[in-house]
Design a protein around this motif. Structure first.
Motif, PDB file in Angstrom:
ATOM      1  N   SER A  12     -10.731   2.521  -0.746  1.00 19.58           N
ATOM      2  CA  SER A  12      -9.401   2.246  -0.204  1.00 19.58           C
ATOM      3  C   SER A  12      -8.367   3.053  -0.974  1.00 19.58           C
TER       4      SER A  12
ATOM      5  N   SER B 212      -8.391   2.695   4.570  1.00 27.45           N
ATOM      6  CA  SER B 212      -7.273   3.309   3.849  1.00 27.45           C
ATOM      7  C   SER B 212      -6.299   2.266   3.334  1.00 27.45           C
TER       8      SER B 212
ATOM      9  N   GLY C 100      -6.987  -0.899   3.041  1.00 27.30           N
ATOM     10  CA  GLY C 100      -7.738  -1.886   2.279  1.00 27.30           C
ATOM     11  C   GLY C 100      -7.985  -3.197   2.988  1.00 27.30           C
TER      12      GLY C 100
ATOM     13  N   THR D 230     -10.289   2.982  -5.587  1.00 30.84           N
ATOM     14  CA  THR D 230      -8.942   2.874  -5.022  1.00 30.84           C
ATOM     15  C   THR D 230      -8.011   3.969  -5.544  1.00 30.84           C
TER      16      THR D 230
ATOM     17  N   SER E 119     -11.106   6.691   9.288  1.00 33.48           N
ATOM     18  CA  SER E 119     -12.081   6.342   8.248  1.00 33.48           C
ATOM     19  C   SER E 119     -13.486   6.257   8.821  1.00 33.48           C
TER      20      SER E 119
ATOM     21  N   SER F 150       0.826  -1.206   0.000  1.00 28.00           N
ATOM     22  CA  SER F 150       0.000   0.000   0.000  1.00 28.00           C
ATOM     23  C   SER F 150       0.863   1.259   0.000  1.00 28.00           C
TER      24      SER F 150
END
Length: 619
Positions: A504, A479, A481, A528, A412, A345
């Motif tokens: 995400s 964030s 995922g 995404t 989130s 990520s």
């Protein structure tokens, strides 16, 4: 931790720990059942302890033991879910590394303290002390729980319940008959009050233990034949028995042989009350067996430790042995749980432009952060097609009576709750039309809740309790995922036919989701955006948080526009609940219709400040 040195003892050395809201009981025994150590320490409710506090509590216990255990079983109040028990297991492993462990709750340890039966039948623990709870386990491992929800909304038939019933009854007696009667007088004496009205301010802030202590007075007065006290106890016995039978009915059909095991001071210290509860249970559940628990719950913890030691040594369960059958873990599929996906990520990578963040001047720091934020719109625009699909689906949901839900953890989750809370005043939408769900619940809005985001089952249960359906939309926000809470929510929503979305900032999640074999985990749309590494590595409240707010703004604003909540670029369905918003409503109406502000205000007054209705009237 250094192991204590001591003379040899029969092995194995077994450690049992049972903790609740009043105290923690500890028992260390040798292989022949001889007690090597036995003591009590402070309370331990798992949900009220941080990881650090939990570890210090266990370290304090370890420091007082004369021998190193070969197996440990810990049952703590609040350790209900598989995630709770895994958290407890990790804490135990840090204090007693490589020692076999059973991590469970105080209800399981109480059940394990009951005598073994020749033939396995369902067992229901009926616990009534300061609080109350009924917990059942079938031979195949299925469990059921009724009650145990605290003295305000639950704990029926407990000392707290009896105390509260008594308080209400004596005050009603005073109002109806003009006097307190024997029970009321005894309660004033117990609390050292002179006037009944002194009960009012006390009751507002009374600690749970003080309310529970009133049960002692109720039992004493009932023993002298007072009709009111006896009725309170009779009613409490009925509710406790009803909860016990309801618990049993979740495991087997009514009439199937069940053993009801009594525990807790209210039952065990008051034989007449125990007989009342027994009669009520047998009346509603034929073929029931009632067994008062003679051993303390910590003895059950020792038994669980013994079974775990035997299982580890034998390499398999000993035939006929009683043991805790752990609740089947509701776990993420491997491709989603894989930490390698997290490592890919962008949110977890170091930003090369901020390597000297700690040495930058304030001005340079500001310029850097703003220049990084300036990249966000382009990243979101690259996801325009996916966002458009979601907006269209949300608009359809609103038109058909459906709802929009956000689910997330930490930042989130808070952003989802924030967007949901702004919809009613902005668009005069019903509060339930857009809802935010945050891992850990209300407390997580302002403080961290240990382990909340890692609980897959909690995410699923949140969706179940909100009763999502095919007409609704769920946007899971994660964030990185891979937030387990969010995936649990998506899985349950999919099972219910809900339209599901993952928002995400880890594009690698697309590949992970593509490898899923079980479609019940797959969101229907993935958004995404690649906003790149954070200025402060891993701090997703920065660019990821800003991007989340932008995407949520787009979804709700455009969906509300599509359903007629906007004319031109004006909010014609806002809720003018204060001076500023009323002034805005007047200006909106004046600009849309060309009327004077006085005429706009007069029309708004006539329509009850419904801007759209006033617009239709003037148009």
């Amino acid at each position: 931790m250094k192991r204590p040195q001591s003379a040899a003892v029969p092995v194995p050395v077994l450690l049992g720990i049972e903790g609740g809201g009043t105290r923690t009981s500890v028992r260390l025994v040798d292989g022949q059942g001889g007690i090597l150590a036995r003591f009590q320490t402070g309370p331990a409710v798992l949900s009220l302890l941080t990881d650090r506090e939990l570890q210090w509590h266990l370290k304090d216990i370890a420091g007082r033991l004369p021998h190193w255990p070969q197996a440990v079983a810990v049952g703590l109040a609040g350790a209900r879910t598989a995630a709770d028990q895994e958290r407890l297991r990790r804490a135990v492993a840090r204090v007693w590394p490589n020692v076999p462990c059973v991590a469970t709750n105080d209800l399981e340890t109480a059940l394990a303290a009951a005598p073994a039966l020749k033939k396995a039948i369902p067992r229901v623990l009926v616990l009534s002390g300061t609080g109350s709870c009924c917990f059942g386990r079938a031979p195949d491992g299925r469990t059921a729980k009724v009650g145990g929800r605290g003295h305000v909304i639950g704990d029926r038939g407990s000392a707290c319940d009896i105390g509260l019933r008594a308080l209400r009854a004596v005050m009603a007696d005073l109002d109806h008959r003009g006097r307190l009667g024997p029970l009321g007088s005894a309660m004033l004496n117990a609390l050292m009050f002179n006037e009944p009205d002194q009960l009012i301010p006390w009751s507002v802030h009374a600690p749970k233990t003080e309310i529970a202590n009133l049960a002692i007075t109720v039992f004493a007065v009932a023993g002298k034949g007072d009709a009111l006290a006896k009725k309170i106890l009779a009613d409490s016995a009925v509710t406790l028995a009803a909860d016990a039978c309801a618990c049993a009915s979740q495991l087997v059909p009514v009439g199937t042989p069940v053993e009801f095991i009594f525990n807790g001071g209210v039952l065990l210290s008051n034989p007449s009350f125990m007989r009342q509860v027994t009669r009520q249970i047998r009346a509603c559940w034929p073929h029931s067996q009632v067994t008062p628990l003679k051993l303390p719950s910590v003895a059950g913890a020792v038994e669980l430790a013994r079974h775990e030691a035997e299982r580890v040594n034998a390499g398999a369960l000993v035939r006929g042995m009683r043991t805790v059958v752990q609740e089947k873990t509701f776990a993420l599929p491997e491709c989603l749980a894989d930490l390698a996906v997290l490592a890919e990520s962008p949110t977890e990578r170091r930003n090369p432009k901020s390597m000297t963040l700690d040495h930058l001047s304030l001005g340079a720091g500001i310029e850097l952060m703003l220049s990084e934020d300036a990249q966000i719109p382009a990243a979101i625009l690259a996801e325009k097609r996916h966002i458009s699909r979601v907006v269209a689906q949300v608009a359809r949901a609103f038109q058909n009576g459906g709802r929009l839900f956000y689910a997330g953890a930490g930042t989130s989750g808070r952003l989802g709750v924030l967007d949901a809370s702004e919809i009613p005043p902005t668009f005069r939408a019903p509060r339930e039309q857009v809802q935010g769900i945050i891992a850990g619940g209300r407390q997580a809005l302002w403080s961290a809740v240990e382990g909340a985001e890692d609980d897959v089952l909690a995410g699923a249960m949140a969706i179940k309790h909100r009763e999502l359906g095919p007409e609704d939309v769920l946007v899971g926000i994660a964030s990185s995922g891979r937030t387990p809470f969010v995936w649990g929510a998506i899985h349950e929503a999919n099972q219910r036919g809900t339209y599901t979305v993952l928002l995400s900032f880890n594009p690698a999640m697309r590949g992970a989701v593509g490898r899923l074999k079980d479609k019940s985990w797959k969101p229907q749309v993935m958004i995404t955006p690649n906003v790149g590494p954070e200025v402060l590595t891993g701090s997703t409240r920065l660019k990821s948080g800003t991007a989340t707010k932008l995407v949520l703004n787009i979804i709700t604003t455009l969906a509300m526009t599509k359903v007629g909540k906007v004319i031109s670029n004006l909010m014609v369905d806002l809720n003018p609940s204060n001076v500023k918003l009323r002034d805005r409503a007047v200006r909106i109406l004046s600009e849309l219709t060309g009327c004077t502000k006085d005429n706009a205000r007069e029309t708004l007054n006539e329509t009850g400040w419904l801007v759209k209705e006033a617009y239709e009237k003037l148009k």
